[in-house]
Design an enzyme around this catalytic site. Structure first.
Site, short mmCIF file in Angstrom:
data_model
loop_
_atom_site.label_atom_id
_atom_site.label_comp_id
_atom_site.label_asym_id
_atom_site.label_seq_id
_atom_site.Cartn_x
_atom_site.Cartn_y
_atom_site.Cartn_z
N GLU A 1 78.95 162.02 60.26
CA GLU A 1 79.45 160.84 60.96
C GLU A 1 78.28 159.90 61.06
O GLU A 1 77.26 160.22 61.66
CB GLU A 1 79.97 161.25 62.33
CG GLU A 1 80.72 160.16 63.02
CD GLU A 1 80.77 160.40 64.50
OE1 GLU A 1 81.14 161.50 64.93
OE2 GLU A 1 80.39 159.48 65.24
N CYS B 1 79.12 155.81 69.04
CA CYS B 1 79.52 155.57 67.65
C CYS B 1 80.80 154.73 67.61
O CYS B 1 81.11 154.15 66.58
CB CYS B 1 79.71 156.88 66.92
SG CYS B 1 80.53 158.13 67.91
#
Lengths: 531, 531
Positions: free
Chosen positions: B270, B307
């Site tokens: 990620e 994120c």
């Protein structure tokens, strides 16, 4: 029997439903039985063909993503009906281009249309999207949102046709079926060894696209004498995934190409496997002739040109005398095979020569076309464990028996293996109980474990796994055969707080499709009131 | 509140349950609030530590693969209880190492133990293995074999701890939980920004491994001041998969390393996302203050170090005057944040300077530690569409508003986007109906679509998808949050013709676990007699 001239061959790529007018380098199909060329001449796709196939696929992707599963099911059934209707013409052309026997090809046509129908039935049932719904709880601190997810298509998929399955792993084969089923447009790069068969199957799909009202870009078929078209497709920024069945070298090259893109994409490459077989002592004592007959039938089936051909057989030396005698005599009686291409026949001849010192029997010879003699090899367990190249796949009608000192050495050999599509144990239930560790080791090495069967003959069903750890495939997390193959060209997408009217039917609370869904953690087909 | 000194910090790697005695290069944790160092000194893992962690993981893999879901569930619950018991010590150390507020970290501890319990409940329920059974039909021509398949573990998994979630995406975080749940041993490479928090969580897991009777190799924790240990782990031939949360550069480096191995392995990285938000006209007319307040809260939450921070906001210029006024005034009132590391603070300062000409508001300043002022930027739609770098993620408390000429330009901007973790639409239902195409485009760009919510705050649930197309993640076919994350470290394996006694309980006809299975194509929990 259907008409053998339903379709006319044009020798040109089909770009989003339209036959290309011109093209690049020319090539022909060949008849492996005698090496003669086949008409028409085929022209390689051009750079413009690649660009235009991808651009039209991008346009089609949006329509396909919004289509219902039932619409796509009707489309797949239309392809299946078209394949059946063209069966005689497909078999006739494929037989000339591959020298595979007519009954095998007739079976492969049926398998190809049945694969389409299997995916159609999966779409009609609808639960494959793995819908999950977690309803909101505004009273919680912090408030819990409504989140719903399901599998969605990836976008344009490139499929490479395989040489050894001109129908079931080619233009209208498994990868095309699963990619279309999941809602992705498909661009097929035809295998140059069977261009006519490829074009026929392509025309069937184009007809079905038209009848079903999907955009032309849903399907394209590109020819190429070399590797440029395939490479250009895999590198194209708008291509989202790749399916490939072929050699290790070809598969790895595509993997490396895809991984080095600015935006890497998944490659599902089925590359090579020697499909090890372990024959256990009690079974050898009880039925060595039957085991030898079964193995011989399996390793010579289709000229040994199956990805599941058993190319390595491990047996305990002390129990295998009768088994080996029978293997030798069956091999000696076997007629020669015409292999699929001159390249395959040449590689077989080369590899057979490399192993000459281990040869213990060979079949009858034949000097016409791309012919190959069946060969049987034998080495000791010690030799096998010390010579890495003895594990290599030899494509064609050959197998290598490894005579082990005992089952402990068989286990050691199992531990030394790389990834394979299948691993087989032939034994009694007592054998299995005495070799539990062998089963556990083999489970980590293969996509499918077989007990008292033979690896060739891959059943197309829901539980099938035709995959396995590298180097058997590029990605052991997937299968290329059976209904689970639909998952390879999908990704999950979550929708948070969307009104019911903006959700796809699969995620609407009322469950209009009646599919199985995970509702707040529990699987159910229940229709819910507004949550 | 639990004891704040339950565990003693040793400053050493933990290799298969044993504290390493020596080590390589030394490093310290730092306090972002004032830049001071924290004891103890940490030593980087050695080449021998790497070898030994992997060798022990390989041994443990076999035991884990044979363990039952219920055994692993008890193990995960034991980790969860251990985390809760060490909560006070974890929060105290994590607060010093990250400067994240105590309430946030207290919540993150609870999220971390709840994640473990979520996977435990998935294992206890058991249906996650996707068992599929197709029974034999010996009367068919050719005879139909019995084939059964289920998901199985991959083998040793390497997990890289994230800097911005010292608990929930770190040593005992989501990747560790899902990998262990699926039956894989885990080797964590600790993030050097919070070594003490990492060691505490590692000791909790080691205790749980011991209590649960799993082999020591089930879990190792390796420290490193640099990148050598991580690279060595990813290149190790016996490592089977990688989980990573961090920068795009770090993630892509691991992807390239894994893809260039002799045996490539999956990497779930990620990496980065700007989480675009589209604010539609009717919503702006109805509630621009509330939208501005929500967005401001979301982009500054945790110092903008999520994120899922919304780093790009698209709005129609004609309707956004009030909205922008409110955004500017909220930004101006916001106090400075301490960022996680000096590297992150430095990068933020650099990127903020790069965008200086577009600055329209900034928050209060503070000069202690790794401090950062909140910043708000504005560009036109035309500028955004012509300057690629305006799409780049800036990690920290900042966002960029793109003033579009109309919703058509917003759609054009949406089409220009790369892959993101989330995409958000703020609008009325009428807005949504008038912008259906925007929804469809955004669906192809993100793992999660949000309507009238904010992307920060990722619910841990069954339907969650925390993933998305590249470059948001390495592999958009997967999620790192929620119970579907268990699928990432598995592969399907088929068993053909095995006797019931050799099958795992999930595949036995009698269905001893009572799980949901696909039996000859139909999902059922029914126990069958011998097929």
């Amino acid at each position: 029997m259907s008409d053998t001239s339903l379709y006319r061959l044009n020798g040109r790529s089909i770009v989003a439903g339209k036959t290309a007018i011109s093209g690049g380098a020319a090539f022909h199909g060949y008849q492996p039985a005698d090496g003669s060329t086949l008409d028409p001449e085929y022209l390689s796709a051009t750079t413009e063909d690649v660009e235009s196939a991808v651009a039209e696929a991008v346009k089609a992707a949006s329509a396909l993503a919004q289509s219902s599963g039932k619409q796509r099911a009707a489309f797949l059934r239309s392809i299946a009906d078209g394949i059946d209707a063209a069966s005689a013409q497909l078999v006739e052309r494929a037989h000339r281009e591959t020298a595979l026997p007519v009954p095998r090809l007739t079976g492969e046509v049926a398998r190809t249309s049945n694969q389409m129908r299997l995916f159609a039935s999966v779409l009609e049932e609808g639960s494959w999207v793995m819908a999950r719904i977690d309803t909101a709880d505004p009273a919680r601190t912090p408030p819990k949102p409504d989140i719903r997810s399901m599998l969605r298509p990836l976008g344009p998929v490139v499929v490479f046709g395989a040489s050894n399955f001109p129908l079931a792993f080619s233009v209208a084969g498994g990868d095309t079926a699963s990619a279309l089923a999941a809602g992705n447009p498909v661009i097929v790069k035809a295998h140059p060894a069977h261009p006519g068969t490829s074009e026929l199957a392509g025309q069937v799909i184009v007809d079905a696209v038209r009848k079903s009202g999907f955009p032309g870009g849903t399907f394209s078929l590109l020819f190429d004498a070399g590797h440029e078209v395939g490479a250009a497709l895999v590198k194209h920024p708008h291509v989202c995934a790749v399916g490939f069945t072929g050699s290790f070298r070809g598969g790895r090259a595509l993997m490396d190409l895809a991984a080095s893109r600015p935006t890497p994409i998944p490659v599902y490459a089925e590359m090579g496997s020697t499909n090890p077989v372990f024959v256990l002592p009690n079974a050898l004592r009880e039925r060595s002739d039957a085991l030898a007959a079964g193995l011989h039938g399996s390793f010579t089936l289709g000229g040994g040109q199956f990805c599941t051909k058993p190319g390595l057989v491990f047996a305990p030396r002390s129990e295998s005398t009768g088994f080996m005698e029978r293997m030798r005599s069956l091999t000696g009686e076997t007629p020669a095979f015409s292999l699929l291409t001159s390249g395959i026949a040449g590689a077989y001849q080369h590899e057979v020569n490399q192993r000459k010192k281990h040869l213990i029997a060979s079949g009858k010879a034949n000097s016409t076309g791309y012919s190959a003699q069946v060969t049987l090899y034998e080495v000791s367990g010690d030799q096998f464990l010390s010579e890495q190249e003895l594990s290599d796949e030899v494509f064609g009608p050959t197998t290598l028996v490894v005579q082990c000192t005992n089952t402990a050495q068989m286990l050691e050999a199992a531990r030394s293996l790389e990834g394979h599509l299948t691993a087989t144990i032939l034994g009694t239930e007592e054998d299995l109980q005495q070799n539990v560790e062998l089963l556990r080791v083999l489970e980590t090495k293969a996509g499918r474990l077989i007990f008292n069967g033979f690896p060739t003959g891959v059943e197309v069903c829901h539980a099938q796994v035709h995959g396995g750890p590298y180097p058997a495939t590029s990605d052991g997390r997937s299968t290329s055969v059976g209904s689970q193959a639909i998952f390879r060209f999908t990704r999950p997408v979550a929708y948070q707080g969307l009104p019911e009217s903006a959700l796809l039917p699969e995620l609407q609370s009322s469950n209009p499709e009646g599919i199985l869904r995970m509702w707040n953690g529990a699987w159910t087909r229940t229709a819910a009131e507004k949550p």
